[in-house]
Design an enzyme around this catalytic site. Structure first.
Site, PDB file in Angstrom:
ATOM      1  N   CYS B  12      -8.984 -10.129  -2.413  1.00 32.53           N
ATOM      2  CA  CYS B  12      -9.733 -11.392  -2.329  1.00 32.53           C
ATOM      3  C   CYS B  12     -10.492 -11.582  -1.016  1.00 32.53           C
ATOM      4  O   CYS B  12     -10.325 -10.841  -0.058  1.00 32.53           O
ATOM      5  CB  CYS B  12      -8.799 -12.597  -2.397  1.00 32.53           C
ATOM      6  SG  CYS B  12      -7.429 -12.482  -3.487  1.00 32.53           S
ATOM      7  N   GLY B  38     -14.271  -9.155  -3.980  1.00 27.33           N
ATOM      8  CA  GLY B  38     -13.716  -9.586  -5.265  1.00 27.33           C
ATOM      9  C   GLY B  38     -14.825 -10.002  -6.201  1.00 27.33           C
ATOM     10  O   GLY B  38     -15.544 -10.955  -5.901  1.00 27.33           O
ATOM     11  N   ASN B 112      -5.782 -14.859   0.611  1.00 27.58           N
ATOM     12  CA  ASN B 112      -6.059 -13.434   0.502  1.00 27.58           C
ATOM     13  C   ASN B 112      -4.839 -12.695   1.006  1.00 27.58           C
ATOM     14  O   ASN B 112      -4.386 -12.948   2.118  1.00 27.58           O
ATOM     15  CB  ASN B 112      -7.279 -13.061   1.359  1.00 27.58           C
ATOM     16  CG  ASN B 112      -7.510 -11.571   1.415  1.00 27.58           C
ATOM     17  OD1 ASN B 112      -7.150 -10.853   0.486  1.00 27.58           O
ATOM     18  ND2 ASN B 112      -8.103 -11.105   2.503  1.00 27.58           N
ATOM     19  N   GLY B 113      -4.319 -11.774   0.207  1.00 29.47           N
ATOM     20  CA  GLY B 113      -3.165 -10.997   0.654  1.00 29.47           C
ATOM     21  C   GLY B 113      -2.088 -10.914  -0.397  1.00 29.47           C
ATOM     22  O   GLY B 113      -2.327 -11.173  -1.575  1.00 29.47           O
ATOM     23  N   TYR B 253     -12.965   0.964   4.482  1.00 24.72           N
ATOM     24  CA  TYR B 253     -13.343   0.855   3.079  1.00 24.72           C
ATOM     25  C   TYR B 253     -13.782  -0.535   2.615  1.00 24.72           C
ATOM     26  O   TYR B 253     -14.818  -0.692   1.992  1.00 24.72           O
ATOM     27  CB  TYR B 253     -12.167   1.325   2.219  1.00 24.72           C
ATOM     28  CG  TYR B 253     -12.458   1.387   0.763  1.00 24.72           C
ATOM     29  CD1 TYR B 253     -13.297   2.378   0.251  1.00 24.72           C
ATOM     30  CD2 TYR B 253     -11.912   0.456  -0.116  1.00 24.72           C
ATOM     31  CE1 TYR B 253     -13.572   2.442  -1.113  1.00 24.72           C
ATOM     32  CE2 TYR B 253     -12.188   0.515  -1.463  1.00 24.72           C
ATOM     33  CZ  TYR B 253     -13.018   1.501  -1.957  1.00 24.72           C
ATOM     34  OH  TYR B 253     -13.294   1.561  -3.288  1.00 24.72           O
TER      35      TYR B 253
END
Lengths: 470, 470, 470, 470
Positions: B12, B38, B112-113, B253
């Protein structure tokens, strides 16, 4: 909006099926036939090996679901819901069914009706640490069930017994559906059976007909039923006294004419109400017309009783959908009127009896009378197939606030003048009662919106009605 | 699917703004620039006088929101979220932000996570009567906050302190946003300020640039910040020791090349990694090519260090979107290949160095090598800008199961043979560390997917990873 | 709009396949890889036993077609088209391919380019009774063919010979495709062959690669080819002298870097142009950056020639699609800038060389220079990989009117000042020529937009350009 | 498909307005009220200073147009069209209005009906060099007009005079609309006037009512009208003899009940037909029911004449739209039936008279009879408000081929047995004639589908019907 002109709004329709490999599809067709009970949102939840597969969205059943979405809903148990409104600020978060997930398994719930003690229950639950993810009353039941102990059926019964108000609940978990109706039977809920033995539950019997299910019986007030080993198990979830108080407006307005509620056909009650309306308020006239679609049956009844010919003096455009571009004020002033056309060649120069099912704010009636007169009607005599609505409903019907109910502010004569009719009359409460319970099977009806005799305690509902986040 | 070929997936991106009249619009542009984190769902929640206005849906930010939907999101505080996947069976119910409603007010959260102790916390909460409406970890925080006592900031801090794992949380209530980062700094979270003094929070700094916000600083590991009277208030929510362990794959990435994470530019680290890759694994060749888009920077670095010219030997079709019709197997066998084209006139007869950012299952690398050889490449030497991925991630990256990680099953030589390359080499852990922390500002990185040294206790995460409802 | 910032617009891309059972699908993938040549509309026409199955619509290939629509396009011969603009007032009526129906059979035509004598031909046709259903030049060919006599090949050749201007035409009828290119070779058109022997025709070779077709050769200027009994038949349709005058902007701007035009790779010419640009206009600087996407190759060339490192100083958001909500003026003033981000950590304090492919109106260059300076660039030296554009194009490129071409009004120095660059230089015509024809295979290029030496008579094109219904 | 069960299909509805600043919007509302005449496609063309602004698409009027599309249609003259089918292989290319563009100006045409000499005219036109871009007859008129000489009115009249068949044409050019009707008056076309003096033309008068226009008169057979200086100019375009032969099925089936055709109200004729049906074919029964929607009026007439009560024994789901997911064969076998529900509580144990408007292939009637019997009807007596359809229509009604017309193959007795009714009777031709021309205003009707007495020469229509590209 499809029904923007309707001044009364049912909140929802529910449908469930247990024990059919195409449960989601059956649900789709069932909900589709309940579409008149809610056009704003729809959802289906299917259980497959303990996993809840759910899809819901805003719009008509046919808009929310497509072939692919339906195929993804695996499982042989499913419940679904159509919703009148997504008001409440939560958007999709208020669309049902709801899914509640716990480490021990998932549960899905949907609901038609309104709880009058929801705020009290919510406060109690919050005091114990609960939080809510929607503004819907329905979530309360999920929280209550979680906090009970014992067998699941006992937990659900104990929870239902805490609820006050109007409801038809479907609770799905562990491959089963529990179907329950409030203690007063305010909202309808019927049971049917498919040829393969699968049981279905639906707000109206028209949904049973459409999927080829045989009507079994209605769920009784205060009853919870579930299917076990192909048999219907029944239990009364409360020790409170039970009543037969189904909402009178279900007959006169909300339900489809081909549905039977508590065993009584809707079209038939409407036609009888139309006849009764004539007996109570006869008039000599040239033609009888009905406001489409819900007042056609009553108009035909009035025509039959009076011998005055029934004619199609008002025609509705059936293609007015969600994406219809509303005429601007300017267009409207130039005479653009999209939903109802008054047929000049039928009403011109005539004494017209116009039958409608109800008057809420009076603006619609006023506009239709004017259309008819613009189309040349010499006289317009308005006959209403329900008594005057003077009180708000707290049982799942959106009747606007008490201030907006015109019969609360005007006498019949004043209202007649306001809507510019040549005469105006409402059916009596007794007359309506007789039209619905013509065969004496049942004896109760909720008529609280006519007479203010609410069947439940109202708690803080009056306040809530005004303060509720819109 | 837009990124179906990517074998790693960030979960996310989050964005928040407090104190701007066009909060929802700012949020829209911020989320749009985080879209690479996302693509499956997006949502924005705006608070206006205690009312939560929320809209969320499946698809890209530009697909979920239109002008009208955005206009309905009133309020000068907003948080938003983009989500990689709607997996989990809950469809929209897992899309963030979440809204929690109580009688005392509403709260909205996005995240997020991934929490490693979510199941333990959920079980504890359930034992106290909680139920959940999604399968998302994020809901846990809402429940915890509800059950604490005292001032809101203390309730949130006490709740955050119970969480273990990777997170960047935004909590919105009472017109404020609380922004917090996990104790290890695993997920990034930056603070910016707009020209009108409004503060913004974003997963990456590229979102600050795009809306014209000035970078202020990053939220620190274990820190919670909020804005009061136009000033940033900071607090450490835990007494546990704090670490600097940002995820290495964020650099190599996930993040956009123009973002700075903990003060370090992503493109720069990639280019340095490309150079380092050459120093560690030199090869004589005719051309250097990168796999678009994330490996271009490393390829240019490799080219600069080696003096071998960088060429565009692989070209990606940028119009592959959600509605793209995938080629059938038959089409694929006939040679239809939509996403990456190997450019024959560039690679034909050449010794090619192909730079990629990572190898997960090996199938993509194998396919690209084959494309290059089909296009006439004489030799293909594969150089990977990250160490071999041998362990699953439990901190918000979807790396598939341990069995699918090909470096867990094959030596470099075996893998080289499997992907049919002429040589294969990975950057060393030290080399990657040096590329990212070239300026010695920070000293920690989470490299657990390379070496299995997880920065947290894992609790039941290994089990959960396998049993989780997909 | 996806490419609203681009100041030059190719009009179209064409694709055809003959002799494959999945002709429409092949066409879909081919068009998809030509999407960069036109994003506003797309269409595919398939012939099956003399019946034309056609579908076309506005939007990207992936938006216009879905699985169902593609499946309905039966037949083993197909032609397709992507179109840059639906301007012209006709909406869908200008979207290609066109179908012409007669009692003797149907014919379908699509076209990339622009005819300079279209108005003259239209007037002649009208004088004989023709009427047109679009504003497109393409229709002219259909009318001409209808009015010729003899064998179909002779009728088509005679009609093509009447046309003046730039074109790549695909004409499909009686199960065949005729592919023709104008006498000057202004627009590209390549021939490929699939593994099953089916021939394909495409504006660029990238479309051949993507469907796994082997490149056969380019259609020659003045040539018409068709496939008979699996063999390619060729004919020169005119006795006029032929020229090699492919549009220079196809190399520098329009085509995909992996395409080869008349045998020359686009990326390679761009990189050489970048190098040449350095040799002609060297500068000492810290970093070289390119404006994505079309100027990246030239920037890398400049970096290689100069030894200055190439960096990603400008990043483009790749998710800006049709439904993107444009920032309001107010938002823009607050600094919201969605398409290109200047990367502060890369350019701050640096002397930057910014490579772009062209300058048309100058506004984009001015904005990018400002972004870079706002991001901290100390100096910005602009180098343009094409000569200054001083003349409008009449061969299918929409360059705006002559008044809007800034190089027509300003000297290089004035323009440098206008865009606020520290220095500005364009590649020379000779330099560009050398970059493209580095291997001396071909010797001609249309450079009329740089030097006004139009390769055709212009007839009334200047007038038409100004009066044309927009 | 919305009307998939209907076995007869009108081809179109046309609407035009001249002299109103909101011409496109007026057109939108007009077409919307003609939606029942064609649900497959819609289009509007507006003229503004000689420029044709057009938009058309597949679907309902409300699906094709949105606010933005409508706003782009500038001009104070507009014509529009709704189309029953996009069959013919041309997809959107057959959707009307058509625009014809010439150097001297543009012309737009739309059309309801069918030309019987279209092929002859097309062949003649092609011999002179014409080509066609659709398979529609409508294009023929455009070509003819182009090839005439003299004043525009004379060119149009000369062209119309060449046409044979059924039509209502609207031709828009130079800010004017020409409205013409065929020599037999087969298709209806009415004239209205808005309060601002703008004239409107519509296939049915319901479209006048809806936009607040006053009915002026019908266009006469063989007449062409246009508006000049606010006055209606009329001309007879032919010297052939004129007839009053309006299509009988317009009354009994196609038109909206509130429309008046040639001065006669549709509902009234249907109700009279219902009465006549009783006089001709009386039966003793318990209830009269009609097949919704088009047979309700006739059923009420039958009920009034017979004294048997009219009941709602069949209910139609009004939410069956384009996106409705059809039940699979399996579902259908399990009894899922979506469109019509037979109401058990009304028909069970009863002798039912079922009124329908027509029988084409017989399958629908058979299915409804079975539904009624499944719902418990003791006897079902079918009465049809039109004579038996034995001959195909060549005037714009899609009645399938002659082989599919069941009354062509079976006697009434055989058909009664086939549909499993207890008795079956059709109204006589005389009876229908009397019902429609009850007031002796007019004396002609086209009854060719009942008796084969075609009002025109048929040319090659029989052949064309079979060979036409579908």
């Amino acid at each position: 909006m499809i029904h923007q002109d309707r001044e009364l709004h049912e909140e929802c329709g529910v449908f469930g099926v247990v024990g059919h490999q195409d449960a989601a599809q059956i649900c789709y067709y069932g909900l589709h036939s309940l579409q008149h009970r809610g056009q704003e949102a729809a959802g289906i939840c299917c259980e497959c090996n303990g996993k809840m597969n759910i899809y819901k969205g805003e719009g008509l059943v046919t808009e929310v679901f497509d072939q692919d979405k339906l195929k993804n809903l695996n499982g042989n148990v499913a419940i679904g819901h159509v919703r009148y409104s997504t008001a409440g600020g939560g958007g999709l978060s208020n669309v049902q069914p709801f899914v509640f997930r716990t480490m021990e398994g998932s549960m899905s719930i949907c609901h038609n009706g309104n709880l009058v003690n929801a705020n009290i229950l919510k406060q109690e639950l919050e005091d114990q640490g609960s939080i809510f993810s929607s503004t819907s009353d329905t979530e309360v039941l999920g929280h209550l069930i979680k906090r009970q102990e014992g067998h699941m059926i006992d937990r659900i019964c104990a929870s239902l017994d805490k609820l006050d108000g109007a409801f038809a609940f479907l609770v799905m978990l562990e491959g089963r559906i529990y179907a329950a109706r409030d203690k007063y039977g305010l909202r309808p809920l019927s049971i049917g059976i498919l040829s393969n033995g699968a049981y279905v539950f639906a707000s109206e019997t028209c949904a049973l007909d459409v999927i080829g299910a045989k009507f079994v019986r209605d769920v009784e007030p205060g009853e919870i039923v579930r299917v076990k080993d192909g048999k219907l198990l029944s239990k009364t979830y409360t020790k409170d006294s039970l009543q037969d108080k189904i909402c009178a407006m279900e007959y006169i307005y909300f339900s489809r004419p081909d549905s039977n509620l508590d065993g009584i056909n809707v079209h038939t009650t409407r036609k009888l109400a139309g006849k009764q309306l004539y007996y109570e308020n006869p008039i000599e006239a040239d033609v009888v017309i009905g406001v489409p679609d819900s007042s056609i049956s009553a108009a035909i009844g009035y025509a039959e009783a009076s011998g005055i010919p029934y004619e199609m003096g008002l025609v509705k455009n059936k293609y007015v959908g969600r994406t219809f571009i509303q005429p601007t004020q300017e267009m409207r002033e130039q005479g653009v009127r999209m939903k109802l056309s008054a047929v000049s060649s039928i009403v011109s120069g005539k004494k017209v009896v116009m039958i409608d099912d109800s008057i809420v704010r009076g603006t619609t009636s006023k506009r239709i009378v004017r259309h008819l007169k613009d189309a040349g009607a010499k006289e317009v005599h308005v006959r209403i197939a329900s008594p005057a609505i003077k009180f708000p409903c707290f049982y799942g019907v959106d009747t606007s606030t008490i201030e907006e109910l015109i019969s609360n502010k005007m006498s019949v004569d004043e209202l007649c003048e306001y809507i510019e009719a040549d005469s105006l009359a409402f059916i009596s409460e007794e007359g309506l009662h007789k039209s619905i319970h013509f065969d004496h099977q049942k004896c109760g009806l909720c008529m609280s919106c006519f007479n203010g005799n609410y069947v439940t305690n109202l708690y803080d509902s009056f306040d809530k009605a005004n303060k509720f986040e819109k």
